[in-house]
Design a protein around this motif. Structure first.
Motif: not given
Length: 220
Positions: A75-82
């Motif tokens: 999840d290093a490039a995950g966008t949660k909360g972005t």
């Protein structure tokens, strides 16, 4: 350590207030409201041929100074909360396939770089540049909140050299009181290939980012 784009931005926001821990990020605008995206995987499921086409476009450890390392968490490039104005860039909205990579420097001022490369249908890559630029700029004048800290968002164009056939480069400035943190972004297109590059940092200088941008564009 998994940063995630949302956490990287929250970390930059937390730098505006040493006594505050960033927990989540949401964006609202003075004129329109921007919603945060839900979690999304950093890469699509790629065929062997697609992976072979995308991998050469990505930055590698040799493109970074000593002290930087790749974040290999899923999840290093995950966008949660972005905020969606940033997440659409990270996910290369409207691309057919994409792959992301994240590098971090855990020195005294933690900083991170994320890159996403993708393949578009013929003619759509160039068109995506205008759309993604407009989406990114929609956050200008809004507010990014994290815990007790609220930072205003400013966006300005920056010069990083070539963006290929189409694209843009800009700096998002998060300001809380007298302190600021920054998210430098590049979107560049060549043919049916597109690349997003983002640098979350506490420095306003774009010199390092421009150097990475030139490498990223050259790989397209």
């Amino acid at each position: 350590m998994a940063l995630g784009v949302g956490l990287a931005m929250a970390g930059g926001l937390a730098a505006c207030s040493a006594s505050t821990t960033a927990t989540s990020t949401t964006t609202t605008s003075t004129s329109t409201s921007s919603t945060s995206t839900t979690a999304a995987p950093p890469t699509t499921t790629l065929t062997q041929a697609q992976e072979a086409a995308l991998k050469p476009l990505l930055l590698t450890g040799s493109d970074f100074p000593s002290g930087w390392a790749q974040d290999t968490a899923t999840d290093a490039a995950g966008t949660k909360g972005t905020p969606s104005c940033v997440a659409d860039l990270v996910l290369l909205k409207d691309s057919n396939t994409r792959s992301s990579v994240v590098f971090a420097d855990a020195g005294s001022s933690p900083t991170a770089v994320i890159q996403t490369v993708g393949l578009f249908s013929p003619g759509k890559a160039t068109a995506s540049a205008k759309m993604l630029k407009s989406t990114f700029e929609s956050c200008n004048g809004g507010t990014l909140s994290s815990g007790q800290v609220k930072a205003t968002i400013g966006i300005k164009a920056i010069s990083v050299g070539s963006t290929g056939d189409a694209g843009f480069a800009a700096q998002m400035i998060l300001t809380e009181g007298a302190q600021s943190s920054y998210l430098d972004v590049l979107y560049a297109v060549k043919g049916s290939n597109g690349t997003f590059l983002g640098w979350s940092t506490t420095t306003a200088s774009t010199t390092f980012f421009a150097q990475l941008a030139a490498i990223a564009v050259a790989k397209l």
